[in-house]
Design a protein around this motif. Structure first.
Motif, PDB file in Angstrom:
ATOM      1  N   VAL A  94       0.598  -1.179  -0.045  1.00 12.27           N
ATOM      2  CA  VAL A  94       0.223   0.011  -0.008  1.00 12.27           C
ATOM      3  C   VAL A  94       0.781   1.497  -0.141  1.00 12.27           C
ATOM      4  O   VAL A  94       0.707   2.138  -0.299  1.00 12.27           O
ATOM      5  N   MET A  95       1.771   1.385   0.382  1.00 14.71           N
ATOM      6  CA  MET A  95       2.663   2.677   0.829  1.00 14.71           C
ATOM      7  C   MET A  95       4.119   2.433  -0.462  1.00 14.71           C
ATOM      8  O   MET A  95       4.762   1.274   0.096  1.00 14.71           O
ATOM      9  N   PRO A  96       3.985   3.349  -0.889  1.00 16.49           N
ATOM     10  CA  PRO A  96       5.313   3.707  -2.245  1.00 16.49           C
ATOM     11  C   PRO A  96       6.403   2.963  -0.718  1.00 16.49           C
ATOM     12  O   PRO A  96       6.739   3.422  -0.156  1.00 16.49           O
ATOM     13  N   ASP A  97       6.970   3.133  -1.947  1.00 16.80           N
ATOM     14  CA  ASP A  97       8.334   3.163  -2.520  1.00 16.80           C
ATOM     15  C   ASP A  97       9.057   4.328  -1.886  1.00 16.80           C
ATOM     16  O   ASP A  97       8.859   4.273  -3.568  1.00 16.80           O
ATOM     17  N   PHE A  98       9.595   5.391  -1.600  1.00 13.54           N
ATOM     18  CA  PHE A  98      10.040   6.802  -1.438  1.00 13.54           C
ATOM     19  C   PHE A  98      11.754   6.924  -2.243  1.00 13.54           C
ATOM     20  O   PHE A  98      11.931   7.600  -2.430  1.00 13.54           O
ATOM     21  N   HIS A  99      12.513   5.469  -2.135  1.00 14.85           N
ATOM     22  CA  HIS A  99      13.684   5.146  -2.631  1.00 14.85           C
ATOM     23  C   HIS A  99      14.109   6.578  -1.795  1.00 14.85           C
ATOM     24  O   HIS A  99      14.883   6.870  -2.162  1.00 14.85           O
ATOM     25  N   LEU A 100      14.350   6.166  -0.569  1.00 11.54           N
ATOM     26  CA  LEU A 100      15.405   7.372   0.326  1.00 11.54           C
ATOM     27  C   LEU A 100      16.886   6.798   0.529  1.00 11.54           C
ATOM     28  O   LEU A 100      16.638   5.525   0.494  1.00 11.54           O
ATOM     29  N   SER A 101      17.496   7.917   0.120  1.00  6.36           N
ATOM     30  CA  SER A 101      18.880   7.795   1.111  1.00  6.36           C
ATOM     31  C   SER A 101      18.757   7.322   2.417  1.00  6.36           C
ATOM     32  O   SER A 101      18.401   6.937   2.741  1.00  6.36           O
ATOM     33  N   SER A 102      20.340   6.942   2.697  1.00  3.53           N
ATOM     34  CA  SER A 102      20.309   5.906   3.954  1.00  3.53           C
ATOM     35  C   SER A 102      20.072   7.491   4.927  1.00  3.53           C
ATOM     36  O   SER A 102      19.924   6.939   6.129  1.00  3.53           O
ATOM     37  N   LYS A 103      21.023   8.578   4.592  1.00  7.73           N
ATOM     38  CA  LYS A 103      20.332   9.671   5.122  1.00  7.73           C
ATOM     39  C   LYS A 103      19.362  10.392   5.565  1.00  7.73           C
ATOM     40  O   LYS A 103      19.164  10.705   6.554  1.00  7.73           O
TER      41      LYS A 103
END
Ligand code: HEC
Length: 137
Positions: A94-103
């Protein structure tokens, strides 16, 4: 003794009400201590990411926000940090992957750690006082 003019009664009532209002306001704002816990800079970055990615479209903080996902005010005490990081890493169906960096993930985790120290999200757990103020257990 002559009866008091209705106009004088009105003025008297008005003055009394103003005095009551002002003293109550003064009492309310001088008695209730404003608790402020400064966020550290990493948590502030996390808050910016929270706003930029519009996480509140689906999640609530302090009960406010979208209702597709859960309230995240106290997610840090409800879930292990590794679980939070895993969700931030990959999203869910349901929740999208926001492609967040580790920071960015570190900052969001710091933000959740901070919101967790600011109180509990569930208004049902608040105690309501006779003077209209609320407090948390
Ligand atoms: C499209 C809606 C949506 C958006 C946008 C969204 N989420 Fe979620 N999130 C969910 C849902 C729904 C869940 C619950 C897991 C599930 O059912 O997939 C969830 C679960 C979570 C959890 C785990 C909570 C728990 O108690 O299990 C975290 C942490 C989280 N989201 C953080 C974020 C962050 C940070 C953002 C912004 C970068 C974000 N979410 C944006 C829908 C969303």
């Amino acid at each position: 003794m002559a009866p008091i003019e209705p106009f004088k009664i009105k003025v008297f009532t008005f003055v009394i009400l103003c005095a009551v209002f002002l003293s109550y306001t003064f009492w309310l704002y001088s008695e209730v201590p404003a608790k402020s816990k400064p966020a550290n800079t990493l948590a502030e970055k996390g808050k910016m990411i929270w706003q930029q990615k519009n996480c509140s479209a689906c999640h609530q903080l302090y009960g406010l926000g979208g209702h597709l996902g859960p309230d995240l005010t106290n997610v840090y005490s409800r879930r292990p940090e590794i679980y939070i990081r895993a969700i931030l890493q990959a999203g869910t169906p349901v929740m999208p992957d926001f492609h967040l960096s580790s920071k960015e993930k570190d900052a969001l985790v710091a933000f959740f750690k901070y919101t967790n120290t600011t109180g509990t999200a569930d208004p049902k757990s608040f105690t309501q006082h006779l003077d209209g103020t609320i407090s948390q257990p």
